[in-house]
Scaffold this active site. Structure first.
Site, PDB file in Angstrom:
ATOM      1  N   CYS A 126       0.790  -1.106   0.009  1.00 52.73           N
ATOM      2  CA  CYS A 126      -0.143   0.020   0.009  1.00 52.73           C
ATOM      3  C   CYS A 126       0.915   1.092  -0.106  1.00 52.73           C
ATOM      4  O   CYS A 126       0.635   1.937  -0.836  1.00 52.73           O
ATOM      5  CB  CYS A 126      -0.792   0.032   1.200  1.00 52.73           C
ATOM      6  N   HIS A 233      -2.838   6.140   4.953  1.00 55.93           N
ATOM      7  CA  HIS A 233      -1.254   6.267   4.932  1.00 55.93           C
ATOM      8  C   HIS A 233      -0.861   7.600   4.570  1.00 55.93           C
ATOM      9  O   HIS A 233      -1.554   8.043   3.738  1.00 55.93           O
ATOM     10  CB  HIS A 233      -0.456   5.274   4.241  1.00 55.93           C
TER      11      HIS A 233
HETATM   12  C1  2RA Z   1       1.133  -2.136   6.845  1.00 53.92           C
HETATM   13  N1  2RA Z   1       1.697  -2.104   4.601  1.00 53.92           N
HETATM   14  O1  2RA Z   1       0.469  -1.048   6.750  1.00 53.92           O
HETATM   15  C2  2RA Z   1       1.355  -2.772   5.615  1.00 53.92           C
HETATM   16  C3  2RA Z   1       0.474  -4.162   5.085  1.00 53.92           C
HETATM   17  N2  2RA Z   1      -0.906  -3.719   4.912  1.00 53.92           N
HETATM   18  O2  2RA Z   1       1.050  -2.590   8.038  1.00 53.92           O
END
Ligand code: 2RA
EC number: 1.2.1.11
Length: 328
Positions: A126, A233
């Site tokens: 991601c 994120h």
């Molecule tokens: C996380 N990118 O954010 C990793 C797995 N989804 O923990």
């Protein structure tokens, strides 16, 4: 067409079902698949309730495509079995991403790698997807020499247990821990496991997947941090270009790039934030500003819903592209 969603009861699997419905797949036969302990459970799809089946039954059903988000072990064991019977597998785990010959695909960047007969396709991590959505057009125009990225990652990337840990801690309750420390009012510089080189697997995914998808000559260094948010994120990125650039041209290039939404006007406090990215498919970019400490360098801020463009939506877009190309 028959499409299996393997890991249908998990967080990403649930979003895959939602995105498949949103993007017009409701007339196809959808097979929600999960471990035997979840067989018989019901999951929502469009205005229906579908019964969860096991992997053996799913294999026997001979789906045309299978979207996997059930962990690396399940992908390693089962993706080849589906592929052997001509099913195109789009795998969201890290199991196949760095395998030679396995396409690691962000449709807006390297969808041309999708080919008839390449039955296992890897969905990038991601934090990689959202970063490269912004870096790809910049690299094509200016050439990127070096990337320094710090991520601020949602607890949904860890899963339900992490979301529950935060809820418990906010209410002063004890419970199962997804992390080695409290996540409420905290920031953990620890996403995934530590490796011998002192970096975490999450940090090395940003390095290695950037090299595979974009350009192996780009120098990349990363710090991945977990923070107590759910929407998505966030990433602070510093870029060093090979050539000079005009900020206005660079912003226009990003604003015109598919899948990117420019939110960049500090006069009115406009910048991307995970709280407002949640549930959306765009990659939001802002705080674009020249790095005053180095020539041809730039700072910017990237935010995206890690469960959507960072996982489920990217996988469904690959499925759409397989159809558009007549591969499936
Ligand atoms: C996380 N990118 O954010 C990793 C797995 N989804 O923990």
């Amino acid at each position: 067409m028959k499409i299996a969603v393997v890991g249908a009861t998990g967080m990403v699997g649930q979003v895959m079902l939602q995105v498949l419905h949103e993007r017009g797949f409701e007339n196809h036969e959808i097979l929600p698949v999960a471990s035997d302990k979840s067989k018989g459970k019901e999951v929502a799809f469009a205005d229906k309730k579908l019964k969860v089946i096991g992997l053996k039954d799913a294999l026997e059903a001979k789906p045309d495509m299978a979207l996997f988000s059930a962990g690396g072990g399940t992908s390693l064991e089962w993706a080849p079995k589906f592929a052997e019977q001509g099913c195109y597998v789009i795998d969201n785990s890290s199991a196949w991403r760095m395998e030679e010959g396995i396409p690691l695909v962000v449709p807006e960047i390297n969808g041309d790698l999708l080919e008839k007969g390449k039955y296992i396709i890897a969905n990038p991590n991601c934090s990689t997807i959202q970063m490269l959505m912004v870096l790809a057009p910049l690299h094509r125009k200016y050439g990127i020499d070096r990337v320094v990225v710090s991520t601020y990652q949602s607890i949904t990337g860890t899963g339900v247990k992490a979301v529950q840990q935060l809820e418990n801690e906010k209410q002063g309750l004890s419970g199962e821990m997804a992390y080695p420390y409290p996540i409420h009012e905290n920031a953990l510089p620890h996403c995934d496991v530590f490796m011998e080189n002192g970096y975490t697997k999450e940090e090395m995914k940003l390095v290695n997947e950037t090299h595979k998808i974009l350009d192996p000559t780009i120098a990349v260094t990363a710090t991945a941090v977990r923070i107590p948010v759910k929407g998505g994120h966030s990433e602070s990125v510093n870029l060093e270009f090979k050539s000079e650039y005009q900020i206005s041209d660079l912003k226009r290039l990003l604003a015109e790039s598919p899948g990117i939404s420019l939110q960049d006007n500090t006069d009115v406090n406009q910048y991307p934030m995970p709280r407002y990215a949640e549930g959306k498919d765009e990659v939001f970019v802002g705080r674009i500003r020249r790095d005053l400490s180095k020539v041809n360098a730039l700072n910017l801020w990237i935010v995206a819903d890690n469960l959507r463009k960072g996982a489920a939506t990217n996988a469904v877009q690959i499925a759409e592209m397989l159809q558009e190309k007549g591969i499936v």
